[in-house]
Design a protein around this motif. Structure first.
Motif, short mmCIF file in Angstrom:
data_model
loop_
_atom_site.label_atom_id
_atom_site.label_comp_id
_atom_site.label_asym_id
_atom_site.label_seq_id
_atom_site.Cartn_x
_atom_site.Cartn_y
_atom_site.Cartn_z
N LEU A 109 0.83 -1.21 0.00
CA LEU A 109 0.00 0.00 0.00
C LEU A 109 0.86 1.26 0.00
N ILE A 110 1.92 1.26 0.80
CA ILE A 110 2.79 2.43 0.86
C ILE A 110 3.52 2.62 -0.47
N ASP A 111 4.03 1.53 -1.04
CA ASP A 111 4.74 1.63 -2.31
C ASP A 111 3.82 2.09 -3.45
N ASP A 112 2.52 1.83 -3.28
CA ASP A 112 1.54 2.26 -4.30
C ASP A 112 0.93 3.62 -3.97
N ASN A 113 1.57 4.34 -3.03
CA ASN A 113 1.09 5.68 -2.63
C ASN A 113 -0.32 5.65 -2.05
N ARG A 114 -0.65 4.56 -1.31
CA ARG A 114 -1.99 4.45 -0.72
C ARG A 114 -1.88 4.29 0.80
N VAL A 115 -1.05 5.11 1.40
CA VAL A 115 -0.77 4.97 2.82
C VAL A 115 -2.03 5.11 3.67
N ARG A 116 -2.98 5.92 3.25
CA ARG A 116 -4.19 6.14 4.05
C ARG A 116 -5.13 4.94 4.04
N ARG A 117 -4.81 3.95 3.22
CA ARG A 117 -5.63 2.73 3.19
C ARG A 117 -5.14 1.69 4.21
N LEU A 118 -4.11 2.03 4.98
CA LEU A 118 -3.56 1.07 5.93
C LEU A 118 -4.54 0.70 7.03
N GLY A 119 -5.38 1.65 7.42
CA GLY A 119 -6.33 1.38 8.50
C GLY A 119 -5.76 1.78 9.85
N SER A 120 -6.64 1.93 10.81
CA SER A 120 -6.24 2.47 12.12
C SER A 120 -5.59 1.44 13.02
N THR A 121 -5.65 0.16 12.65
CA THR A 121 -5.08 -0.88 13.53
C THR A 121 -3.75 -1.43 13.02
N SER A 122 -3.17 -0.83 12.00
CA SER A 122 -1.94 -1.37 11.44
C SER A 122 -0.80 -1.33 12.44
N VAL A 123 -0.76 -0.30 13.29
CA VAL A 123 0.32 -0.18 14.27
C VAL A 123 0.20 -1.26 15.33
N ILE A 124 -0.97 -1.41 15.93
CA ILE A 124 -1.13 -2.39 17.00
C ILE A 124 -0.96 -3.82 16.48
#
Length: 428
Positions: free
Chosen positions: A129-144
């Motif tokens: 997602l980040i490599d495709d410039n879609r960082v905001r699609r990661l979702g709010s739980t990616s960190v945890i």
């Protein structure tokens, strides 16, 4: 160590998610009957792994709904977190504990739930997602999902832990290490109850490195239940597995006051490292350090090797099985009076960071039920083990016997060691 100055610690709750069962009762029956959780893994075959067998817990969607809301499940890809939450909540409920009220956390209740690698699938998704410039699609739980302490943080929020809440990581020793750390915290009066254990993700991003090292079996892809062969002359490598084990450790006075079920008492334990010296390396154990760990555990528990009736070893079904047995025999000064010795890896594989905790749950079930669960897949006892250990003390059938004291140990990558001494609970 002066044990008279320490609080006594017992186990009052357990939960497990394993390749052969996803609850405590089924896990007991699976270990007792030798039911295997090892299966052909199509994903590994599609990715051209040499070993196409794995021990992956089978969790129905309906079962997940008892632990997670639909919102929590949305985008949840970290299998280890899922396993750990289920096992942790089950252990908490099994102990008869009640989550904290809304405004006040439980000051005397803490969590040490370890893990190895966390959220491999989520990392993979994040990279794309980040490599495709879609960082905001990661979702709010990616960190945890990807932080190492995510599992303890999640459980702390669910249960309201107000004491220490952390996640350790020490390869295959992780679960046993967490158990000892929790024991020490209660023994020294810093907590009354600790949820301890560990979890490990499933999948190729966790297991790929081991396949590349060629330490997994490759000749049993069509016979998956026979692939893991601890103690056997034809052991061909460990089968990768995953899951979680969780236990509630509790101050004895607190447990008795609550009228809690007690699975066993913790007499002591030990942690050390071989420092990659002598025979030790990143991937091989230093035998002298292994023996020191076992001897120190006996000393801390204030017992002798001859006092032990059963051992649950690490014993991974690799070329080091004989070396491990040799270290047990030397450290415990075992001669004529040999304790029963088994390994659960023949039916669940090597669950990596979760191995110690899942196997501790099984060990405590043996202690509580006064049974030694059978080893599987021993064609012939390994040549290196035959001179060291009596074949009838490495049982292939269920043994009903008196177990007053038993030991469980884990040895991990990085040349690290952990050993625990457990005692049958008798109301005094």
């Amino acid at each position: 160590m002066n044990k008279s100055n320490l609080n006594r610690v017992v186990v009052t709750g357990m939960g497990v998610v394993a390749p052969n069962a996803i609850n405590l009762a089924d896990f007991y029956n699976s270990l007792k009957t030798g039911k295997s959780g090892l299966r052909f893994d199509q994903q590994l075959a599609d990715l051209n792994f040499g070993c196409q067998v794995s021990g992956t817990p089978q969790i129905p969607e309906e079962h997940l709904s008892h632990y997670f809301t639909p919102l929590q499940l949305r985008g949840l890809k970290a299998s280890g977190l899922v396993y750990g939450v289920i096992a942790g909540i089950d252990a908490f409920n099994d102990a008869g504990l009640i989550p904290a009220e809304k405004d006040n956390a439980l000051d005397d209740f803490g969590i040490i739930m370890g893990t190895g690698q966390s959220g491999g699938e989520k990392f993979r998704e994040a990279i794309h997602l980040i490599d495709d410039n879609r960082v905001r699609r990661l979702g709010s739980t990616s960190v945890i999902q990807t932080m190492t302490s995510g599992i303890s943080a999640w459980l702390s929020g669910e249960l309201g832990a107000g004491n220490l809440a952390t996640s350790n990581s020490s390869a295959c020793c992780t679960g046993t290490e967490a158990f000892i750390m929790g024991y020490e915290r209660i023994a020294h009066g810093q907590a009354k109850q600790m949820l301890v254990g560990s979890t490990s993700d499933s999948g190729p991003y966790i297991w790929g490195g081991f396949d590349a090292m060629r330490i997994l079996p490759t000749k049993y892809n069509n016979l998956p239940e026979q692939a893991s062969r601890p103690f056997s002359n034809d052991a061909a490598g460990f089968v990768p597995g995953s899951g979680a084990g969780a236990m509630i450790l509790e101050d004895l006075e607190s447990a008795l006051k609550r009228g809690a079920t007690i699975y066993g008492e913790v007499l002591g334990g030990s942690l050390n490292s071989g420092g990659h010296r002598g025979s030790g390396s990143m991937t091989a154990p230093n035998g002298a350090a292994v023996q020191k760990c076992l001897i120190q555990a006996l000393k801390n528990a204030q017992i002798k090797g001859q006092d032990i009736q059963a051992i649950n070893g690490h014993v991974t079904a690799t070329g080091k099985d004989g070396y491990e047995v040799e270290n047990w025999v030397k450290a415990l000064s075992l001669k004529d009076k040999l304790p029963y010795l088994n390994s659960f890896k023949s039916t669940i594989g090597h669950c990596l960071a979760a191995a110690g905790s899942i196997e501790l749950v099984g060990s405590l079930l043996q202690l509580k039920q006064q049974k030694v669960f059978p080893n599987q897949n021993i064609t012939e006892l390994h040549d290196e083990i035959k001179p060291l250990y009596s074949e009838n003390k490495i049982p292939v059938q269920l043994i009903e016997t008196e177990i007053n004291v038993m030991m469980k140990a884990s040895f991990g990558f990085g040349d690290v060691n952990a050993a625990v001494v457990l005692k049958k609970w008798d109301l005094e």
